[in-house]
Design an enzyme around this catalytic site. Structure first.
Site, PDB file in Angstrom:
ATOM      1  N   VAL A 249       0.895  -1.168   0.000  1.00  0.00           N
ATOM      2  CA  VAL A 249       0.000   0.000   0.000  1.00  0.00           C
ATOM      3  C   VAL A 249       0.932   1.217   0.000  1.00  0.00           C
ATOM      4  O   VAL A 249       1.071   1.934   0.984  1.00  0.00           O
ATOM      5  CB  VAL A 249      -0.943  -0.012   1.214  1.00  0.00           C
ATOM      6  CG1 VAL A 249      -2.029   1.047   1.063  1.00  0.00           C
ATOM      7  CG2 VAL A 249      -1.588  -1.380   1.384  1.00  0.00           C
ATOM      8  N   HIS A 250       1.558   1.419  -1.160  1.00  0.00           N
ATOM      9  CA  HIS A 250       2.699   2.319  -1.300  1.00  0.00           C
ATOM     10  C   HIS A 250       2.487   3.686  -0.645  1.00  0.00           C
ATOM     11  O   HIS A 250       3.309   4.149   0.148  1.00  0.00           O
ATOM     12  CB  HIS A 250       3.002   2.539  -2.787  1.00  0.00           C
ATOM     13  CG  HIS A 250       3.009   1.301  -3.607  1.00  0.00           C
ATOM     14  ND1 HIS A 250       4.034   0.378  -3.550  1.00  0.00           N
ATOM     15  CD2 HIS A 250       2.118   0.833  -4.520  1.00  0.00           C
ATOM     16  CE1 HIS A 250       3.780  -0.618  -4.391  1.00  0.00           C
ATOM     17  NE2 HIS A 250       2.620  -0.360  -4.994  1.00  0.00           N
ATOM     18  N   ASP A 251       1.394   4.342  -1.010  1.00  0.00           N
ATOM     19  CA  ASP A 251       1.210   5.741  -0.623  1.00  0.00           C
ATOM     20  C   ASP A 251       0.960   5.904   0.866  1.00  0.00           C
ATOM     21  O   ASP A 251       1.366   6.907   1.467  1.00  0.00           O
ATOM     22  CB  ASP A 251       0.066   6.345  -1.427  1.00  0.00           C
ATOM     23  CG  ASP A 251       0.306   6.250  -2.927  1.00  0.00           C
ATOM     24  OD1 ASP A 251       1.475   6.059  -3.320  1.00  0.00           O
ATOM     25  OD2 ASP A 251      -0.652   6.350  -3.694  1.00  0.00           O
TER      26      ASP A 251
END
Length: 329
Positions: free
Chosen positions: A248-250
């Protein structure tokens, strides 16, 4: 005193989780969200962003629509429709439509106005950029002193050993490589680059989704469904080493502002390839200092999934229960 933060994003699934985390964390003052074309067209990004803010009771946060195309190009290096395989964001998030219009000013105009205000009173703000860097590059081009108004710019993008849109590149930097190269060379005093190498270490699982859903809040339920959507997408097209998990990069970028121990970083010089036929958009991260060029970024090389979950649960467990309803697409 809460840290003043502006998010610049291309809201699909992981941006939505990041917005909720920034909007609900007591330690952060979410001043505004600016939008950019990336995961989906910019008008869809703007609507998705406003839907997420409305869901968590933060419609007071202004949303400024930004760039609909890259800085120098008419389109992505390869039109997105011609890419094969990986796609998980859909278009509109399955949330109630936002009420009322977005702000009249553009994202670039807002960023410049915000920078001028902080320079005038001697304060600074934090910019978290989780999409293509077009808005930021445009603002710096128009108002170079903007860099002095920002204490930290966190950029989600790039990869050293990991890519996701081509064999060489990560999507955000690939989507507007010229903008990314300009931002990296703009002279920000503290640029934190969070590449795939780090975000792929902070993977969330279905068990984590169950814990988020059990919070019983709008953000907890929504984030669980969005992460589950990401898990399905990754298992189908870009499986992680442990199936049933997804990055969930961001959200990692926002959580790193709340917990300095979440990321392991090294200083390095980073540039972006803008010409290579096979490597356009690749982040060239000089981890071994081969070029002798002065580091221009702190580069995250590891991230803790335990610390990421702790921040999500802390933010998403402190509001009233949400009504039932789908949030996946």
């Amino acid at each position: 005193m809460a840290r003043r933060v502006v998010l610049d994003c291309d809201t699909g699934t992981d941006d939505a989780v990041a917005i909720m985390l920034a909007g609900l964390s007591a330690e952060l003052e979410l001043a505004a969200v600016t939008t950019v074309r990336g995961n989906v067209p910019v008008d869809v990004v703007t609507e998705n962003t406003r839907r997420v803010l409305q869901l968590i009771g933060r419609s007071d946060v202004p949303v400024y629509e930004g760039a609909a195309r890259p800085l120098e190009r008419d389109d992505f290096p390869v039109p997105k429709a011609q890419l094969t395989g990986f796609e998980m964001h859909g278009t509109y998030l399955d949330l109630p439509p936002a009420s009322g219009p977005p702000e009249d000013a553009s994202a670039t105009d807002f960023l410049i106005t915000e920078a001028r205000r902080h320079l005038a009173d001697g304060s600074r703000f934090t910019l978290v950029a989780t999409g293509p860097l077009t808005n930021v590059a445009r603002a710096v081009r128009s108002f170079p002193p903007m860099t002095h108004a920002i204490d930290t710019i966190v950029v989600m993008g790039g990869g050293h050993a990991v890519s996701n849109v081509t064999a060489a590149a990560e999507f955000n930097l690939w989507a507007d490589p010229e903008a990314a190269a300009e931002v990296l060379s703009a002279g920000f005093s503290d640029l934190l680059l969070v590449p795939l190498d780090a975000t792929h270490r902070a993977l969330l699982s279905r068990d984590d989704c169950s814990r988020l859903r059990a919070a019983g809040t709008p953000a907890g339920i929504a984030s669980a469904q969005l992460v589950e959507q990401r898990i399905v997408g990754h298992d189908d097209s870009q499986p992680m080493a442990e199936r049933g998990t997804a990055p969930v990069h961001d959200a990692v970028c926002v959580a790193a502002l709340l917990d300095r121990r979440l990321l392991t970083t090294v200083e390095a010089h980073v540039d972006v390839e803008t010409q290579g036929r096979l490597t356009v958009g690749r982040s060239v991260i000089d981890l071994h200092h081969r070029t002798g060029r002065k580091p221009n970024a702190r580069v995250a090389v590891d991230a803790s999934p335990v610390r990421l979950m702790a921040q999500l649960l802390n933010a998403f467990s402190s509001r009233e229960p949400a009504p039932d309803g789908p949030v996946s697409r």
